[in-house]
Write an enzyme that holds these catalytic residues in place. Structure first.
Site, short mmCIF file in Angstrom:
data_model
loop_
_atom_site.label_atom_id
_atom_site.label_comp_id
_atom_site.label_asym_id
_atom_site.label_seq_id
_atom_site.Cartn_x
_atom_site.Cartn_y
_atom_site.Cartn_z
N SER A 125 0.82 -1.22 0.00
CA SER A 125 0.00 0.00 0.00
C SER A 125 0.84 1.26 0.00
O SER A 125 1.91 1.33 0.63
CB SER A 125 -0.87 -0.01 1.26
OG SER A 125 -1.43 1.27 1.46
N GLU A 127 0.15 3.63 1.74
CA GLU A 127 0.20 4.07 3.15
C GLU A 127 1.59 3.82 3.73
O GLU A 127 1.95 4.41 4.75
CB GLU A 127 -0.84 3.32 3.98
CG GLU A 127 -2.21 3.94 3.97
CD GLU A 127 -2.30 5.25 4.73
OE1 GLU A 127 -1.98 5.27 5.92
OE2 GLU A 127 -2.69 6.26 4.12
N TYR A 149 -1.73 0.35 10.72
CA TYR A 149 -1.99 -0.29 9.42
C TYR A 149 -0.76 -0.14 8.51
O TYR A 149 -0.29 -1.11 7.91
CB TYR A 149 -3.22 0.35 8.76
CG TYR A 149 -3.41 -0.05 7.31
CD1 TYR A 149 -4.01 -1.25 6.97
CD2 TYR A 149 -2.97 0.78 6.27
CE1 TYR A 149 -4.18 -1.62 5.63
CE2 TYR A 149 -3.13 0.42 4.94
CZ TYR A 149 -3.73 -0.78 4.62
OH TYR A 149 -3.89 -1.14 3.30
#
Ligand code: NAP
Ligand code: G4F
Length: 327
Positions: A125, A127, A149
């Site tokens: 990801s 992120e 996460y």
């Protein structure tokens, strides 16, 4: 017929990937975890479909994955399962790590033990870039995750790279930037806004409460992104790829696009609620998909405005039909 094993098949990407691979003639085995009340609305059309098998299991259980891979003997495995909602990762960091980080290791261990020839895709990801070190972000940009996460995804990414380098697995990691669709979960900001706009259009509510309107994301369309996953597992060698559009927009611009698509003035209907601010924010993400374009021949087909208009139209249809379970 080649067999493919998909974890996370009930999610946004898993459902589109299953559609794509069934249309390519593959036999699909989708892992479904047990829930007390399982609507699994995104894959309702796949239940009983030819070449599609929905199987019970859980990513956190290595014995389960090992048994299933031994029985099924897939050629490809796509690991899409995760606790994928960033705010919840502060509420439940250990549960997030168990699925989103250690779950990846379970997959790799099961593959290594059952059949190291299985080609593995790991859902990494953007992120992971978090507090970005450079713009735009590429495969070489250092990570600086900003949530449990994001940290879990970094573990998943690096353990995938490590198993490729340690054991010679064909394991590729797709570093995907935000991608959305009519099947996006309702908690994510795009769908939250398009669904609210549809309800406002029909007079069912007047306001929607949001957090940080200045945050910017590189938003693409999920069906385009699952094509990239499939291309990655069909290269001569496993590598990691950034998948993005190369254009970003703020949450404010998203509101403008979604409400505008339904002929509404967004500024009359948005209120700020601090509950939707995050302990640590990822302020801006922007990907450079040059490698994917060059090596995979991949490009996004659907632009931001078109995607948001499609989502708003789909939500309006749901509201008009009284469908409340597709959330
Ligand atoms: P999603 O809609 O939240 O789907 C997540 C899937 O994981 C669901 O099918 C969920 O099952 C499943 N899952 C969760 N815990 C599990 C467990 N213990 N055992 C088995 N399955 C479990 O996510 P998505 O948007 O499709 O994203 C797919 C993957 O890409 C995720 O790994 C996500 O982190 C990653 N990713 C997404 C984006 C994006 O913008 N969409 C960007 C980058 C990376 P239930 O239906 O039972 O909850
Ligand atoms: O839609 P979001 O919740 O997605 P976020 O946090 O970027 O994560 C998504 O994309 C990642 C890829 O970069 C995936 F790995 C991850 O699994 C997930 O799919 O939030 C987007 C932005 C954030 O900056 C957030 O602060 O929108 C901002 N925002 C403003 N108001 C809001 C809200 N987000 C949500 N969910 N709800 C709001 O009310």
């Amino acid at each position: 017929m080649d067999r493919v094993f998909i974890t996370g098949v009930t999610g946004q990407d898993g459902s589109y990937l299953a559609d794509l691979l069934l249309s390519e003639g593959l036999e699909v085995f989708g892992l479904v975890r047990r829930k007390a009340d399982a609507t699994n609305w995104r894959i309702r059309h796949l239940d009983g479909a030819e070449g599609c098998h929905l199987i019970d299991g859980d990513l956190t259980d290595l014995s389960c994955l090992t048994r299933l891979l031994t029985e099924i003997r897939p050629r490809y495995l796509f690991n899409l399962a995760a606790q994928s909602f960033v705010p919840f990762s502060w509420d439940a960091p250990l549960a997030t790590a168990e699925v989103t980080a250690t779950g990846v290791l379970n997959v790799l261990e099961a593959v290594r033990n059952v059949d190291p020839g299985i080609r593995v895709y790991q859902a990494s990801s953007s992120e992971m870039f978090g507090k970005v070190r450079e713009t735009p972000q590429t495969e070489e940009t250092p990570f600086y995750p900003r949530s449990p996460y994001g940290v879990s995804k970094c573990f998943g990414h690096y353990i995938t790279v490590n198993y490729r380098e340690s054991y010679g697995l064909f394991a590729a990691s797709g570093i995907l930037f935000n991608h959305e669709s009519e099947r996006r979960g309702l908690a994510f900001v795009t769908r939250k806004v398009t669904y609210a706009a549809a309800r406002i259009k029909r007079g069912l509510q007047d306001k929607v409460a949001l957090g940080n309107l200045d945050s910017a994301r590189d938003w693409g369309y999920a069906p385009d992104y699952v094509r990239a996953m499939w291309l990655m597992l069909n290269q001569d060698a496993p590598e990691d790829y950034v998948i993005a559009t190369g254009v970003n927009h703020t949450v404010r611009e998203l509101c403008e696009a979604a409400f505008g698509a339904l002929d509404l003035d967004w500024s009359k209907h948005i209120e700020i609620d601090e509950r939707f601010l995050r302990p640590a924010e990822v302020n801006t993400l922007l990907g450079n998909p040059a490698k994917a374009k060059l090596q995979l021949g991949w490009e996004p087909a659907t632009g931001f405005a078109q995607m948001i208009a499609k989502m708003a139209a789909a939500d309006l249809k749901r509201v008009d039909a009284g469908i409340t379970w597709e959330i």
